[in-house]
Write a protein that holds these residues in place. Structure first.
Motif, mmCIF file in Angstrom:
data_model
loop_
_atom_site.group_PDB
_atom_site.id
_atom_site.type_symbol
_atom_site.label_atom_id
_atom_site.label_comp_id
_atom_site.label_asym_id
_atom_site.label_seq_id
_atom_site.Cartn_x
_atom_site.Cartn_y
_atom_site.Cartn_z
ATOM 1 N N LYS A 195 0.921 -1.302 -0.120
ATOM 2 C CA LYS A 195 0.031 -0.047 -0.060
ATOM 3 C C LYS A 195 1.012 1.149 -0.032
ATOM 4 O O LYS A 195 1.450 1.522 1.067
ATOM 5 N N ILE A 196 1.035 1.875 -1.310
ATOM 6 C CA ILE A 196 1.826 3.214 -1.267
ATOM 7 C C ILE A 196 0.864 4.283 -1.909
ATOM 8 O O ILE A 196 -0.421 3.948 -2.553
ATOM 9 N N LYS A 197 1.446 5.430 -1.745
ATOM 10 C CA LYS A 197 0.651 6.682 -2.232
ATOM 11 C C LYS A 197 0.712 6.619 -3.893
ATOM 12 O O LYS A 197 1.102 5.726 -4.690
ATOM 13 N N GLU A 198 -0.577 6.954 -4.374
ATOM 14 C CA GLU A 198 -0.848 6.974 -5.860
ATOM 15 C C GLU A 198 0.089 7.421 -6.683
ATOM 16 O O GLU A 198 0.481 6.869 -7.785
ATOM 17 N N SER A 199 0.729 8.488 -6.289
ATOM 18 C CA SER A 199 1.735 9.192 -7.001
ATOM 19 C C SER A 199 3.109 8.341 -7.293
ATOM 20 O O SER A 199 3.578 8.027 -8.293
ATOM 21 N N GLU A 200 3.178 7.838 -5.904
ATOM 22 C CA GLU A 200 4.621 6.888 -5.903
ATOM 23 C C GLU A 200 4.126 5.701 -6.921
ATOM 24 O O GLU A 200 5.301 5.079 -7.640
ATOM 25 N N LYS A 201 2.937 4.984 -7.064
ATOM 26 C CA LYS A 201 2.665 4.124 -7.732
ATOM 27 C C LYS A 201 2.858 4.290 -9.108
ATOM 28 O O LYS A 201 3.457 3.710 -9.890
ATOM 29 N N ASP A 242 -3.935 -2.421 -7.183
ATOM 30 C CA ASP A 242 -2.540 -2.572 -6.576
ATOM 31 C C ASP A 242 -1.796 -3.797 -7.477
ATOM 32 O O ASP A 242 -0.521 -4.036 -7.222
#
Lengths: 379, 598
Positions: free
Chosen positions: A160-166, A187
């Motif tokens: 679970k990471i930030k949308e931007s990071e993804k 994800d």
């Protein structure tokens, strides 16, 4: 920018070793000595320094070797350990010294010290920088990976990471690895090679390649620590990548340093590597409370680097370069050298010290170094 | 089901191994099974092992039942009265011997205070953890562990009365202390081994102080007058042997004075002190390399024809001589026969070794030191009673080594000397320090063991009191007179033409590789050459082929065996290098010496 840098280094043009110049700098700051007086002082020091130079024929090599190896034997007996203390684990003492003299390609603990330009020398910028350079592999962002062998797909489930990071991560994969199709559902990422004829082994290889992908940060920088030293904010990194870090805008390229000597040689050249070599030896010794005269270290460093690259002190480096067959055979791997010499019809000119001790002739050193040039009373 | 083995042989199986073991043990404790038999159940292998064979290490332990030792105060009293003996305790199942395997089944308590219900055995006493020589150290629990270790090591090196029949023995080398004493402060092992019959040292008066700088760095100062009264005198006995060996072809050695003309005849003078039979008489003083037994042998390498020639020329002098650098008096001469029926002569030579500067002494607490100075007693400090120390020991040896046991022994020894009684202080059973202090005060001494000393030079009292007492000291078998060695000229080895090695061969002292580096570092290259000139040779070398040539001394002609009459050059080199060239040649490497005109 570069010109300014060169000018700065030209100012330091003096025969005095850097350690003495640093001392002068320190004292003149402390006692408020003016620039003119300072240059006078340096001149006098240079005079003293030259007066103390060795006489021709002095066996400086052996003296340097003994001056360094005697305290090194002390080190084997009482290396100070910092067991359990916090901070970066650094190779110290004898293991580090051996590492330097063996001229290993990669030190056991590569450490970089990064300094910053004035405008970035504050806690916030430095912390951000530290976060930025820390290497993150895709492997570290995953929850699970699986191979879909029937459809020839690689299924990845992200943490679970930030949308931007993804999005950034996915962009990175697209950028780095060609000829693939990527489908994203929440994800889950599924990666499908364009070429459907790939074997399972190739698929495995692709998976490994994807997992080892550097998503963010600088290659090889495994860990970072932010330290304040005086007025400067410093980043210490475990793992070293000098060429990449020096290019970054925030970094003060004139101060930043790594303990990987071979990397310095590649990035900054052999002169810089020599300076670094001297510094590393001196600091390793002084950390153990041992002080060796700077000039011994300088001599050894000179011998290690004078061919243009760092050579090890030992069989395959400095000692292996000796010209005499007998000296080499007397040092290590006797049979190898004797056989080689006999096969190649090598000659020994008996110009060195060791071979002359072997045949018990006058050793060309000290009083035995010089011959009479003129023959008097010869008819 | 557990397998049962007797002495490694499979004999059957047991349904309930634990019960079986218990049954067997009960039988042994009841005396139904011999006490030398040990049983063990190895649960991880599910095996019962019964062992009856010899060579097992076993030790006695007190049996515990329900957390209580079977050995009671009653038993101890009976033993003290002499009503029961050790074997009664074993036969009645109070004490049993365990071997290493059965020990694995036991839980042994070191002290009775530590006993719990689970324990099966109790150690006889905690001090059994120490071996024989460690047991000789008194107050070991007051010393640091490593010092006890050093101390017990040095007990083994002490010169004493190792055997009471030493006058009948012919040991190759042995040392005997002239006036051995039993120690004032003893331990249990002194009683067990009857060390009063063969003590290892003497009780001396020690003063812990520095004195005229001659006891720095662990040196000790010894009282010359004490030495003259016989303190730490010892004899070195060395046995020399000569045998009339018989060789093939009917030849044999002859013991007797060699005839002039024999190969290696040392001259008439050398045999003058020998009686007619060539064997030396007792009580004759011998010095360096004098002949003890005159002997001649046939030459070793006889050709097929030579063996019939019994000329003097073919006989070699092989007399037995006193070792190089030693002297002594002939103590005993034995003439017997060897196992082969040959005449065998054994001569024991004795040499008195009085303490001298450099001899090594030690107390039993790992505190060793060599004599730094021997001074007459009139120059040594004295107490009010006129007591003069035998040894002055430097106080700097105490704080870093923390041998408190030695300090306790000193005041303990002082109390013993005052009371005329020995005091036993084995490990974990010390006499309380308080007792010593009280005893000292009762005898009019200071309780801390310190005494006022008077300067022998001025007669004035020292401003500080000095710690003094009696302590047991050992003379260790590292005497300078056995080790001192020097050489200017002497024998060389045949192979390398370099000096021999070792004291017994009159060898040289090596100037090694690091010493060589030192000379180079000093730039003393001519000194270096001179130092290594021992094996210098001048070799005629053929200028054409570069191999060693010949010098025919009869014709005074030099020629090369390869090239014939070519140009020959004299080359100076180390003989060892010539040897290296020869060895290279034997390995089919051709080392060619290229010569140049100077």
């Amino acid at each position: 920018m570069l010109k300014e840098f060169q000018k700065k280094s030209l100012e330091n043009e003096s025969i005095l070793p850097s350690i003495i110049l640093e001392e002068v700098e320190k004292i003149s700051k402390l006692k408020n000595i003016r620039e003119k007086k300072k240059s006078e002082l340096i001149e006098t020091l240079e005079g003293i320094y030259l007066e103390n130079s060795f006489e021709p024929g002095e066996a400086i090599g052996i003296i340097a070797a003994q001056s360094l190896s005697e305290p090194a034997t002390q080190m084997t007996m009482r290396t100070y350990h910092f067991a359990g203390s916090a901070g970066l684990q650094v190779t110290l003492g004898l293991p580090r010294l051996i590492e330097i003299f063996d001229s290993r390609k990669e030190p056991a603990t590569p450490i970089m010290t990064v300094y910053f330009k004035k405008e970035f020398n504050n806690e916030k910028d430095v912390e951000n920088f530290a976060k930025k350079i820390k290497e993150k592999k895709l492997r570290n962002l995953l929850d699970s990976v699986s191979l879909d062998l029937t459809n020839k797909k690689i299924q990845i489930k992200l943490k679970k990471i930030k949308e931007s990071e993804k999005n950034e991560t996915i962009e990175k994969i697209k950028e780095k690895i060609k000829k693939i199709n990527i489908k994203v559902r929440e994800d889950n990422i599924s990666i499908e090679p364009e070429n459907h004829e790939l074997s399972i082994r190739d698929l495995q290889r692709l998976k490994k390649k994807i997992l080892d992908l550097t998503v963010s940060g600088v290659n090889k920088i495994i860990n970072v620590v932010v330290i304040k030293e005086g007025n400067d904010w410093i980043v210490k990194t475990f793992g070293s990548n000098l060429s990449h870090i020096l290019k970054m805008d925030e970094v003060d390229y004139s101060k930043s340093y790594t303990n990987n000597l071979h990397e310095i040689q590649e990035v900054l050249g052999i002169e810089a590597a020599r300076e670094a070599l001297i510094k590393e030896i001196r600091e390793t010794m002084s950390q153990q409370g041992l002080n060796v005269d700077e000039r011994h270290i300088m001599l050894i460093a000179d011998i290690m680097v004078f061919t243009g690259e760092i050579r090890a002190v030992g069989r395959y480096g400095v000692a292996g370069m000796k010209s005499s067959v007998l000296t080499k055979a007397g040092f290590e791997e006797t049979t190898k050298h004797l056989v080689r010499a006999s096969v190649r019809n090598e000659e020994d000119n008996f110009k060195g010290i060791f071979e002359n001790v072997m045949i018990n002739q006058q050793v060309p050193v000290g009083t035995g170094m010089f011959d009479l040039v003129a023959k008097i009373g010869e008819d | 089901m557990a397998d049962v083995f007797i002495d490694g042989r499979f004999v059957g199986q047991a349904k309930e191994p634990e019960k079986m073991i218990e049954f067997l043990r009960e039988k042994r404790r009841a005396g139904k099974i011999p006490d030398q038999v040990n049983f063990s159940y190895l649960d991880y292998l599910n095996e019962i092992r019964v062992v009856t064979d010899e060579g097992r290490v076993r030790r006695p332990l007190i049996i515990i039942e329900n957390g209580k030792p079977k050995l009671t105060q009653e038993h101890i009293e009976k033993i003290q009265k002499g009503e029961i003996m050790w074997h009664d305790l074993i036969n009645n199942g109070i004490i049993e011997y365990l071997d290493t395997e059965e020990e694995e089944n036991a839980l042994v308590a070191l002290r009775s205070e530590n006993l719990t219900k689970e324990h099966t055995h109790l150690e006889l006493d905690p001090l059994v953890i120490f071996g024989i020589s460690t047991s000789f150290v008194p107050f070991p629990e007051f010393d640091r562990g490593d010092r006890v270790n050093f101390g017990s090591k040095m007990v083994g090196q002490s010169i004493g009365l190792y055997s009471t029949n030493f006058l009948r023995r012919v040991d190759t080398k042995s040392n005997i202390l002239v006036y051995p004493q039993k120690s004032l402060v003893k331990t249990h092992i002194d009683d067990v081994l009857h060390s009063e019959n063969h003590p290892g040292g003497q009780n001396i008066v020690i003063a812990v102080m520095s004195f005229k700088c001659f006891n720095i760095e662990d040196a000790i100062i010894m009282n010359k007058s004490s030495v003259e009264r016989g303190l730490f005198w010892s004899y070195l006995f060395r046995t020399y042997e000569a045998e009339e060996k018989k060789y093939m072809g009917g030849q044999e050695d002859i013991i007797g004075i060699p005839e002039p003309g024999v190969k290696g005849y040392a001259g008439e003078e050398a045999y003058k002190h020998l009686p007619e039979d060539g064997i030396i008489n007792p009580e004759i003083h011998l010095t360096d390399e004098q002949i003890i037994v005159g002997k001649t042998s046939p030459l070793r390498f006889l050709g097929s024809l030579d063996q019939f020639i019994t000329d003097l020329e073919n006989i070699r002098e092989t007399s037995v001589k006193l070792r190089h650098g030693e002297e002594g008096i002939v103590d005993r001469v034995f003439i017997t026969e060897s196992a082969d029926g040959n005449k065998l002569v054994k001569v024991v030579v004795r040499d008195l070794k009085r303490p001298e500067i450099g001899d090594k002494f030690a107390s039993r607490h790992g505190q060793k030191g060599v004599i730094g100075l021997i001074i007459p007693e009139e120059d040594l400090p004295f107490t009010e009673d006129g007591v003069i120390p035998d040894i002055i020991f430097n106080p700097h040896s105490i704080p870093s080594r923390m041998t408190i046991g030695k300090l306790l022994e000193i005041i303990g020894g002082k109390v013993c000397a005052l009371n005329g009684k020995r005091s036993s202080n084995p490990a974990f059973h010390p006499t309380p320090e308080k007792d010593f202090v009280e005893a000292l005060e009762k005898n009019g001494f200071k309780g801390d063991g310190k005494e006022a000393l008077y300067d022998a030079d001025t007669g004035e009292k020292y401003t500080q009191d000095v710690f003094m007492g009696n302590v047991f000291y050992q003379k260790l078998d590292h005497l300078v007179s056995n080790k001192i060695h020097a050489r200017s000229r002497g024998p060389i080895t045949l192979l390398t033409k370099q000096p021999t090695e070792g004291k017994s061969k009159r060898g040289g002292l090596r100037l090694g590789e690091m010493e060589k580096d030192c000379l180079i570092a000093h730039g003393a290259s001519l000194l270096l050459k001179e130092r290594f000139d021992v094996d210098r040779t001048t070799l005629p070398v053929c200028a054409e082929c570069g191999l060693p040539a010949f010098h025919d001394k009869v014709k005074d002609k030099k020629f090369c065996p390869v090239c014939g009459e070519s140009k020959i050059v004299e080359v100076e080199m180390a003989y060892a290098f010539k040897l290296l060239l020869d060895e290279l040649k034997s390995m089919l490497i051709y080392p060619k010496i290229i010569t140049k005109e100077e």
